[in-house]
Design an enzyme around this catalytic site. Structure first.
Site, PDB file in Angstrom:
ATOM      1  N   ALA A  61       1.038  -1.016  -0.080  1.00  0.00           N
ATOM      2  CA  ALA A  61       0.181  -0.232   0.354  1.00  0.00           C
ATOM      3  C   ALA A  61       0.840   1.225  -0.042  1.00  0.00           C
ATOM      4  O   ALA A  61       0.558   1.875  -0.982  1.00  0.00           O
ATOM      5  CB  ALA A  61      -1.007  -0.207   1.012  1.00  0.00           C
ATOM      6  N   ASP A  62       1.923   1.430   0.175  1.00  0.00           N
ATOM      7  CA  ASP A  62       2.593   2.514   0.624  1.00  0.00           C
ATOM      8  C   ASP A  62       3.166   2.502  -0.719  1.00  0.00           C
ATOM      9  O   ASP A  62       3.432   3.763  -1.134  1.00  0.00           O
ATOM     10  CB  ASP A  62       4.055   1.892   1.581  1.00  0.00           C
ATOM     11  CG  ASP A  62       3.958   2.503   2.776  1.00  0.00           C
ATOM     12  OD1 ASP A  62       2.715   3.758   3.459  1.00  0.00           O
ATOM     13  OD2 ASP A  62       3.586   1.740   4.414  1.00  0.00           O
ATOM     14  N   LEU A  63       4.534   1.388  -1.304  1.00  0.00           N
ATOM     15  CA  LEU A  63       4.739   1.638  -2.657  1.00  0.00           C
ATOM     16  C   LEU A  63       4.071   2.090  -3.765  1.00  0.00           C
ATOM     17  O   LEU A  63       4.175   2.541  -4.690  1.00  0.00           O
ATOM     18  CB  LEU A  63       5.569   0.336  -2.486  1.00  0.00           C
ATOM     19  CG  LEU A  63       6.886   0.447  -1.832  1.00  0.00           C
ATOM     20  CD1 LEU A  63       7.071  -1.028  -2.206  1.00  0.00           C
ATOM     21  CD2 LEU A  63       8.002   1.078  -1.925  1.00  0.00           C
TER      22      LEU A  63
END
Length: 423
Positions: A196-198
């Site tokens: 989700a971050d990337l």
């Protein structure tokens, strides 16, 4: 061998993998975004990853960090390398670091002066925190009408969750990806990288480039609202849309319920293998490759839909067949017949992949303390993908220079700011 060394506990005499990587010298790198100035107030993973992508493409990224502490990832470890967190080192190359306490009036004044010559501002503060600090788009728009304001939060700037904190784990849970990851008999599993971050970081870079393109035409800035949850849910669209259109339940299956039959992991005589028989031609080639062309030509399996109906039967037949030879033999055969197949690599095997090494995906850069490992951009422009201009900066490494060169401050003024812990 390196693999054997990597499997052992590291000690003072063990060579760590970075020592085996080619070392790149600083260069001009890619210059697609040369002249674009980004002020990055984000921390942790998603924001810094997005701004590293912009930096890799040539933007000038100034990382504004908390005095004394810096980016959260600087404390994420072990492992550390020469005192720096390797998580931090993985997503902060090609940037300069400035420390600044924007909660103090002097610090906020310096930030405003920096914004006068900034094209893009990236923040990862929730809605109310942005407004409290005067870093929201509405507040900044009147003074900086050409500024592209990028907000990166867990749940976006609108709705009942706008002020909730979020991490990658939380967004993955909300999105449905954890419920579909892993074996049917196991519990939900997080993806093995901060997906989700990337993904949200990639959206930051994509949206920023699009807004810069529009600003080239209009001269007007833009408010960009990136939500980690929304980015992750869009990632799930190949699973969500079929459910919405059919009502068929989507359950955790260890990747054995693909719309493609056959598309999963199989055991061989030694190591597991991935196999994707994605269309009718590949299906027939596979059975020719294994010496059973009549099986592939059977009318019973003539379409993907019919193969899905017979999935259990086909899987059993393929599993029995593949168990008779080791993985490398099968991969050689499948390569000859152009069958999509491959190994399931561990990380220590990925970094030894000859093709990835030849493409420059893994390299080291040198700073005063030693070598720093990096993973390349992997996108080629006119055949070039080398991006290295600067090593990930130590905390506040560029504060004095930026204040002196960009804002015209004297050494005495900068010393005074340090004494008052503004920078």
């Amino acid at each position: 061998m390196l693999v054997a060394l990597m499997a052992q506990p590291l000690n003072e005499t063990t060579m760590i993998p970075v020592e085996t990587l080619p070392t790149l010298e600083p260069s001009c790198g890619l210059e697609l975004l040369k002249g674009v100035r980004v002020l990055d107030l984000s921390t942790s993973v998603a924001g810094p990853y997005g701004t590293q992508l912009l930096a890799d493409l040539g933007a000038e990224v100034t990382k504004v960090e908390r005095v004394g502490a810096g980016d959260d990832t600087r404390a994420w470890g072990p492992p550390f390398l020469n005192g720096e967190s390797l998580w931090y080192l993985s997503m902060n190359r090609n940037k300069e670091s400035v420390t600044l306490d924007i909660s103090q009036p002097e610090g906020r004044s310096i930030l405003n002066d920096l914004l006068k010559a900034t094209d893009v501002l990236v923040v990862n503060l929730v809605h109310d925190a942005q407004h409290k600090l005067g870093l929201d788009h509405e507040t900044l728009r009147s003074r900086f009408p050409s500024l592209i304001h990028v907000s990166l939060t867990g749940f976006g700037l609108q709705g009942s969750r706008a002020n909730l904190p979020c991490y990658d784990l939380i967004a993955e849970g909300y999105s449905g990806v954890m419920d579909l990851t892993g074996e049917k008999e196991s519990g939900p599993q997080k993806v093995g990288t901060p997906a989700a971050d990337l993904l949200a970081g990639q959206d930051v870079a994509l949206a920023t480039v699009a807004a810069l393109y529009e600003r080239h035409r209009t001269g007007i800035g833009k408010s960009i609202d990136v939500s980690m949850l929304a980015s992750m849910v869009r990632f799930m669209s190949p699973r969500i849309v079929p459910y919405l259109g059919s009502g068929e339940p989507v359950t955790r299956s260890g990747g054995r319920d693909s719309v493609i039959a056959i598309y999963q992991v199989f055991d061989t005589a030694d190591e597991p293998i991935t196999l994707g028989l994605g269309n009718d031609a590949i299906w027939r080639r596979f059975w020719s490759a294994v010496g059973q062309p009549e099986y592939g030509a059977s009318e019973l399996f003539e379409s993907n839909a019919s193969r899905r109906r017979e999935r259990a039967r086909i899987v059993s037949a393929i599993a029995e067949l593949l168990a008779t030879r080791p993985r490398e033999e099968w991969l050689a055969i499948f390569s000859e017949y152009r069958i999509p197949a491959g190994p399931i690599n561990r990380i220590d095997q990925v970094v030894l992949d000859h093709q990835l090494l030849a493409e420059g995906m893994f390299y080291s850069v040198q700073d005063a303390a030693g070598k720093i490992p990096q993973v390349g951009l992997g996108i080629r422009f006119d055949g070039r993908s080398a991006t290295h201009r600067r090593v990930p900066p130590p905390l506040g490494a560029d504060t004095d220079r930026v204040l002196r060169e960009r804002l015209g401050m004297s050494e005495a003024c900068i010393a005074g700011l340090r004494d008052r812990e503004v920078v």
